[in-house]
Enzyme design. Structure first.
Site, PDB file in Angstrom:
ATOM      1  N   ARG A   1      23.792  28.962 -21.337  1.00 46.23           N
ATOM      2  CA  ARG A   1      23.893  30.208 -22.100  1.00 46.23           C
ATOM      3  C   ARG A   1      24.571  31.283 -21.263  1.00 46.23           C
ATOM      4  O   ARG A   1      25.411  32.033 -21.759  1.00 46.23           O
ATOM      5  CB  ARG A   1      22.506  30.679 -22.550  1.00 46.23           C
ATOM      6  CG  ARG A   1      21.815  29.738 -23.515  1.00 46.23           C
ATOM      7  CD  ARG A   1      20.425  30.209 -23.885  1.00 46.23           C
ATOM      8  NE  ARG A   1      20.449  31.409 -24.717  1.00 46.23           N
ATOM      9  CZ  ARG A   1      19.367  32.080 -25.074  1.00 46.23           C
ATOM     10  NH1 ARG A   1      18.169  31.675 -24.670  1.00 46.23           N
ATOM     11  NH2 ARG A   1      19.470  33.160 -25.829  1.00 46.23           N
TER      12      ARG A   1
ATOM     13  N   CYS B   1      16.551  38.488 -20.087  1.00 44.73           N
ATOM     14  CA  CYS B   1      16.665  37.138 -20.645  1.00 44.73           C
ATOM     15  C   CYS B   1      17.368  37.264 -21.986  1.00 44.73           C
ATOM     16  O   CYS B   1      18.351  37.991 -22.098  1.00 44.73           O
ATOM     17  CB  CYS B   1      15.285  36.504 -20.778  1.00 44.73           C
ATOM     18  SG  CYS B   1      14.107  37.496 -21.737  1.00 44.73           S
TER      19      CYS B   1
END
Length: 279
Positions: free
Chosen positions: A177, A236
């Site tokens: 990611r 995050c």
């Protein structure tokens, strides 16, 4: 001490009468809680109790913090006051809602709160009683909290310091990611320019338990080098698993790092610069 083993959990239950919290996320969180939880544990829902969502994730991300006073009301409903010993676990080995609850309670100024390493899986394997019965508990007055007492960072501050060598922005998402290979949840793949990738999963050993205090200390002291931990910002996807790394850093004696709550879910929805590849 912030992280405890199941043996320590047994001792707390035997000797201290702690408030036990089962924290979970997702649409079926309550259903999963009702299908089996640590006996006498109370339920905390990431989606509704530990977040106060807006209609648009561009404002605060997918899991914005609730107002401190609203969280205080929730703590009172759980029977938690400033003298309580609180033990929290989740069904993700402490990597998700349990770490978020720990951070929020610490940010409310609470002292005695602990996360069970290994979460529900470890609890069940240790032979503690798993129940499907909802516990009856005494509610208390709202917990006295009017502001978050740990650093909460916004996107503008992150933007201003991400390229400053005295600061470090840590992205704890999975590497694929971060590098922009794909993005399974948010709208854009990639990362905040200047952020470094230290996946939260590297806080865990091969069994899914937290690494030792010494291992975590070596890992994060090496990562942040000579920076003041207060110049570290952790994020995050939506401000949840970032708390896992803040928990690991605190366990390692590196307190003071900030939480960018909006995280990638907010950053990527606001036409801010996006980097891909390895920094």
């Amino acid at each position: 001490m912030n992280i405890i083993t199941t043996d320590q959990l047994k001792a707390f239950i035997r000797d201290e009468n702690p408030v036990l919290i089962d924290a979970r996320g997702g649409a079926d969180a309550l259903k999963h809680f009702n299908s089996g939880h640590l006996e006498n544990a109370l339920f905390a829902d990431l989606e509704t109790d530990l977040s106060e969502k807006s209609a648009n994730a561009a404002h605060g991300g997918r899991h914005p913090l609730p107002k401190p006073e609203n969280f205080g009301e929730f703590l009172g409903k759980l029977g938690i006051d400033p003298s309580s010993i609180v033990i929290v676990y989740d069904d993700k080995k402490g990597a998700n809602a349990a770490a978020r609850f720990w951070w929020m309670l610490k940010a409310a100024g609470h002292e005695k709160v602990y996360v069970v390493s290994g979460g529900l899986d470890a609890i069940a394997k240790a032979g503690l009683s798993i129940s499907k019965t909802t516990s009856i508990h005494s509610k208390k007055e709202p917990y006295p909290v009017t502001e978050w007492k740990l650093p909460v960072i916004d996107a503008d501050f992150v933007s201003n310091v991400a390229s400053n060598p005295e600061f470090m922005v840590i992205d704890v998402r999975e590497n694929y990611r971060y590098v922009g290979e794909s993005e399974p949840i948010d709208l854009v793949a990639g990362h905040i320019p200047g952020a470094v990738n230290i996946p939260y999963t590297t806080n865990l050993d091969e069994n899914g338990d937290f690494k030792s205090v010494d291992e975590l200390a070596v890992k994060y002291r090496e990562a942040i080098a000579d920076r003041d931990p207060r110049n570290v910002i952790v994020h995050c996807g939506s401000g949840v698993t970032a708390c896992h790394t803040l928990l690991a850093m605190s366990e390692a004696g590196l307190d003071g790092a900030g939480l960018y709550v909006g995280s990638w879910s907010e950053w990527s929805r606001n036409d801010r610069p996006v980097a891909t590849g390895i920094k």
